[in-house]
Design an enzyme around this catalytic site. Sequence first.
Site, PDB file in Angstrom:
ATOM      1  N   CYS A 135       0.836  -1.205   0.000  1.00 16.85           N
ATOM      2  CA  CYS A 135       0.000   0.000   0.000  1.00 16.85           C
ATOM      3  C   CYS A 135       0.872   1.258   0.000  1.00 16.85           C
ATOM      4  O   CYS A 135       1.335   1.693   1.052  1.00 16.85           O
ATOM      5  CB  CYS A 135      -0.930  -0.016   1.214  1.00 16.85           C
ATOM      6  SG  CYS A 135      -1.965   1.437   1.291  1.00 16.85           S
ATOM      7  N   CYS A 138      -0.556   4.112   2.052  1.00 18.08           N
ATOM      8  CA  CYS A 138      -0.416   3.981   3.511  1.00 18.08           C
ATOM      9  C   CYS A 138       1.038   4.195   3.947  1.00 18.08           C
ATOM     10  O   CYS A 138       1.294   4.836   4.962  1.00 18.08           O
ATOM     11  CB  CYS A 138      -0.822   2.584   3.988  1.00 18.08           C
ATOM     12  SG  CYS A 138      -2.261   1.885   3.197  1.00 18.08           S
ATOM     13  N   ASP A 139       1.988   3.624   3.209  1.00 14.50           N
ATOM     14  CA  ASP A 139       3.366   3.547   3.712  1.00 14.50           C
ATOM     15  C   ASP A 139       4.370   4.441   2.985  1.00 14.50           C
ATOM     16  O   ASP A 139       5.521   4.549   3.419  1.00 14.50           O
ATOM     17  CB  ASP A 139       3.870   2.087   3.612  1.00 14.50           C
ATOM     18  CG  ASP A 139       3.005   1.145   4.439  1.00 14.50           C
ATOM     19  OD1 ASP A 139       2.473   1.599   5.469  1.00 14.50           O
ATOM     20  OD2 ASP A 139       2.859  -0.024   4.050  1.00 14.50           O
TER      21      ASP A 139
END
Length: 308
Positions: A135, A138-139
Amino acid sequence: MEDSTMTDVIIVGAGCAGLTAAVYAIRAGLSVLVFEKYMYGGQISVSSEVENYPSIEKISGPDLSNNIYQQAINQGADIRFEEVLSVQLDGTEKTVTTAENTYAAKAVIIANGVQRRTLGCAGEEEFTGRGVSYCATCDGAFFRGKTVAVVGGGNTALEDALFLSNLCEKVYIIHRSEALRGEKVMRDAVLSRANITVLYDTTVQEIRGESKVSSVHVQNSQTDESSVLPVDAVFIAIGLAPDNQIFSALALDSAGYLVADENCTTAIPGVYVAGDNRTKLLRQIITAAADGAVAAFQAANYINVLSD
Ligand code: NAP
């Protein structure tokens, strides 16, 4: 434990299909329970931007997820974060067993979506959460100013590479084929970014590091030449795969998708499938939403006939 209350419809999954089904079912006067294993919004929640939903020029995936979730809650949806472990779908009283309880329902809508595919190479599992990610949204921010690799050649990989190229010094796209598969507008955007390099015909052999990722070992399938790319992270974006084992009482195709058409019906009366989990031509937010509406409509009709 068994909850003796009979709900009209149980929906498995709180992605776009499941939450749309909840809204339509509630508005048809049905009682609804929605079960979600992880995070509401499904694939949308890990998309960076959505630009192809009618009337919405541009929205981040997490914002769109939150809007759909909030809309379902505002309409009265009861959404519970419990993993569904098994189902009994025959007859007029169906049951859904979660990690917490067993629940009864007249109809079930399966909207469990799909899971991200894994590469299966050495180091992938070992470094997940330590530089291997599925992701970018997200990261990605953890790798600001660093060098990263994205594996894949579809829209997700291209979207991830564009997102990361705004944060990272250098982004490699490692793609196993000779041409990118994503939409032209995305391909053009990727190819015009100075800090993105696409490695075609290239497969990942191994992801290496000590406490966290430090390199990815790749091989060109045309020349057999191997090379080592020093990277701080590897974002894997190689598509999606169904996870329908617990619904194997229903027909699955050879790839594991639940067999259903645009009517979202299955061979079992009162059981409907909606979204990316079923056989279909185009897996998109808009087609998931459409399925949710159709499945709820079908469930309402089924329950109306049952109660006559
Ligand atoms: P996808 O379109 O299925 O692409 C998967 C990519 O990963 C392909 O390039 C494929 O290579 C590669 N791949 C598959 N298995 C692999 C393996 N074992 N090792 C190495 N590479 C592998 O998946 P996606 O990009 O996640 O997109 C899924 C769906 O969501 C698509 O319908 C897509 O259009 C949609 N989507 C839409 C948007 C948007 O509209 N904003 C954004 C993201 C995704 P090959 O090309 O060689 O097969």
